[in-house]
Design an enzyme around this catalytic site. Structure first.
Site, short mmCIF file in Angstrom:
data_model
loop_
_atom_site.label_atom_id
_atom_site.label_comp_id
_atom_site.label_asym_id
_atom_site.label_seq_id
_atom_site.Cartn_x
_atom_site.Cartn_y
_atom_site.Cartn_z
N GLU A 260 0.94 -1.18 0.03
CA GLU A 260 0.06 0.00 0.05
C GLU A 260 1.08 1.30 -0.09
O GLU A 260 1.29 1.59 0.92
CB GLU A 260 -0.77 0.03 1.34
CG GLU A 260 -1.98 -1.13 1.17
CD GLU A 260 -2.99 -1.01 0.65
OE1 GLU A 260 -3.31 0.14 -0.14
OE2 GLU A 260 -3.89 -1.97 0.38
N CYS A 294 -2.18 9.32 2.14
CA CYS A 294 -1.89 8.52 0.78
C CYS A 294 -2.82 9.14 -0.18
O CYS A 294 -2.60 9.13 -1.65
CB CYS A 294 -1.73 7.08 0.71
SG CYS A 294 -3.24 6.38 1.58
#
Ligand code: NAD
Length: 504
Positions: A260, A294
């Site tokens: 991720e 993110c």
């Protein structure tokens, strides 16, 4: 502050390893708050030998945990969710103290932990395998899902507790123990969460090493996780270069990984869209968590006809941004995580200018209370300049114009990352094109809502250099289990597949 630390069992000095008991005799680090630089508490890292003990006990706990029926494991996760509900306010405040996001975002992060526990409890009765028709007479073909083994969870600083919970709640119902290596920028929240899990596991009479912890430098403890075959799955959240390193090491031993990694979120603002929705979505996406998500909005791709009006309204919002102590309800933006993050922002501003971008506001250090504050920045750019291609983990928003929707989609996709994207439009044909196979190439593609703030019910993750991993909801649980396919013959004779005959 002291009351919060005490409520969560944080001492002045805390061992950084948990192997069913607390251990740690390595280097001591003093954790300071980015809000004002004040010391919070100290953590003693684990040594490599202590890491080995942590992993051995976590791995040992797998033997019994995998035999507990999944719905019973779900009861443990239900209790974990209840314990998080009880500790929600304190844990949220510790998140805010340690990494600087606003308290309302800290509360949202802990709510996300509670939500994923609820999701996982339901999942514990739905780990379905398929039964398929066999091509052979009186045979049955089926698949089952079995526990996988130790899940090494390596987390980034910006969601210091949620990412652990996404992995932990799902891994626990799947029958896997967890070994957590948190970011050294947010170790106290990790200790607090591990203590909560320890209590729950002890209350049920299970081995508390099922939720283990090893705090230490990524380059030593992280690499021990990457290379040890006792760790069946490495779930890594962090930067693209970090993920490239982790993925390569794990792959070399044929371990599994969920990566991720970094994002470069963009919102396309069409002239067919609602400009108020665009402004609110982009503003929160860009300044929320001080641009350290993110999924943060880093790029706005706005139709030429709207460009000037949109930019002026966005600038008005930016200039009114209340910045300061993130515990105070009125402030929408707190500090960056540490002084190095401020330097990174300032350097990116200079590079933007050198590459032909125009800084329209912000991007300056804000000397407030000894903390790591900056003003959020908007830069006008002609397209994806080299600096725009990078994920500067700070509140810089690049605004660029487009003509046709095809051009906008090409700009949106024209970066190496592929996490989160959005379009603001009321035109169904535009929205459908954006969501189609020739539209956004990201793992997340939203319509009329921004790039950040994903819900736990969906599978979360992204494509290209974002790493391809998925965690949280939908069928992401499958990565945490091993699939077993079985053919069962009840015909009383031997029949081979594909019509092959065997004459003896
Ligand atoms: P980082 O890459 O500096 O660190 C992430 C983690 O990796 C930390 O725990 C660190 O100690 C560890 N690490 C360092 N070296 C290692 C090694 N050799 N082996 C194993 N682990 C090692 O990232 P950060 O600054 O904490 O977080 C910001 C980054 O994380 C951004 O790029 C952001 O986009 C990304 N992120 C991605 C997601 C996602 O779901 N895609 C979510 C949150 C953050």
């Amino acid at each position: 502050m002291q009351a919060v630390l005490k409520a969560l069992g944080i001492e002045e000095v805390n061992p950084g390893g948990f192997a069913g008991q607390w251990i740690g005799s390595g280097k001591t680090q003093l954790v300071r708050s980015p809000i004002d630089g004040s010391p919070l508490a100290s953590v003693v890292n684990v040594t490599p030998a202590e890491f080995d003990a942590v992993l051995a006990s976590c791995h040992g706990a797998f033997a019994a945990w995998k035999q507990v029926p999944a719905p019973k494991r779900g009861e443990v996760v239900k209790a974990l969710g209840d314990e998080l509900r009880r500790n929600k306010a304190a844990l949220a405040e510790l998140v805010t103290l340690e990494m600087g996001k606003t308290l309302r975002e800290g509360l949202g992060e802990v709510q996300e932990m509670i939500d994923i526990c609820d999701f996982a409890v339901g999942l514990s009765r739905q780990l379905y395998g398929l039964t398929m028709p066999s091509e052979r007479r009186q045979h049955r073909l089926q698949e089952q899902w079995h526990p996988l083994g130790v899940v090494g969870v390596i987390t980034a600083f910006n969601f210091p507790v949620a990412v652990w919970s996404w992995n932990t709640a799902i891994a626990l119902v799947c029958g896997d123990p967890i070994l957590w290596k948190p970011s050294s920028k947010a170790p106290l929240t990790a200790i607090a969460c591990t203590k909560i899990a320890e209590k729950v596991l002890r209350d049920f009479g299970f081995d508390p090493a099922i939720c283990s912890l090893a705090i230490g430098r990524g380059s030593d403890i992280g690499d021990l996780i990457n290379t040890d075959p006792r760790v069946a799955l490495v779930s890594y959240t962090g930067s693209v270069p970090g993920g490239r390193h982790v993925g390569t090491l794990v792959q070399q031993r044929f371990g599994r990984h969920i990566l991720e990694l970094g994002g470069n979120g963009a919102v396309i603002v069409s002239e067919q869209g609602d400009i108020d929705i665009a402004l609110r979505s982009i503003y929160f996406g860009a300044i929320g968590t001080a641009g350290q998500r993110c999924t943060s909005t880093r790029r706005v791709i706005v139709q030429k006809s709207l460009h000037d009006e949109f930019l002026q309204r966005l600038l008005d919002l930016y200039e009114r941004t209340p910045i300061g102590d993130p515990r105070q309800a009125g402030n929408l933006m707190g500090p960056l995580v540490d002084p190095a993050a401020v330097d990174t922002l300032l350097a990116a501003i200079e590079t933007t200018k050198a590459q032909g971008g125009r800084i329209l506001c912000g991007g300056e250090r804000l000397p407030l209370a000894g903390g790591c504050y900056v003003t959020p920045c908007i830069a006008a750019v002609p397209g994806n300049l080299p600096i725009v291609q990078e994920e500067t983990f700070a509140p810089i928003l690049y605004v660029m114009p487009y003509g046709t929707l095809e051009e906008a989609i090409a700009l949106q996709n024209g970066v190496t990352q592929g996490l989160s994207s959005a379009i603001i439009t009321n035109d169904q044909r535009e929205a459908e094109l954006f969501l189609s196979a020739i539209g956004s190439d990201c793992g997340i593609a939203n319509v009329n809502t921004g790039t950040s703030g994903a819900e736990i019910g969906g599978a979360f993750g992204g494509e290209k250099e974002t790493g391809g991993g998925r965690e949280s909801g939908s069928d992401a649980w499958k990565a945490y289990m091993r699939r077993q396919t079985s053919a069962i013959n009840y015909s009383g004779s031997v029949e081979l597949a594909q019509g092959i005959t065997l004459e003896l």
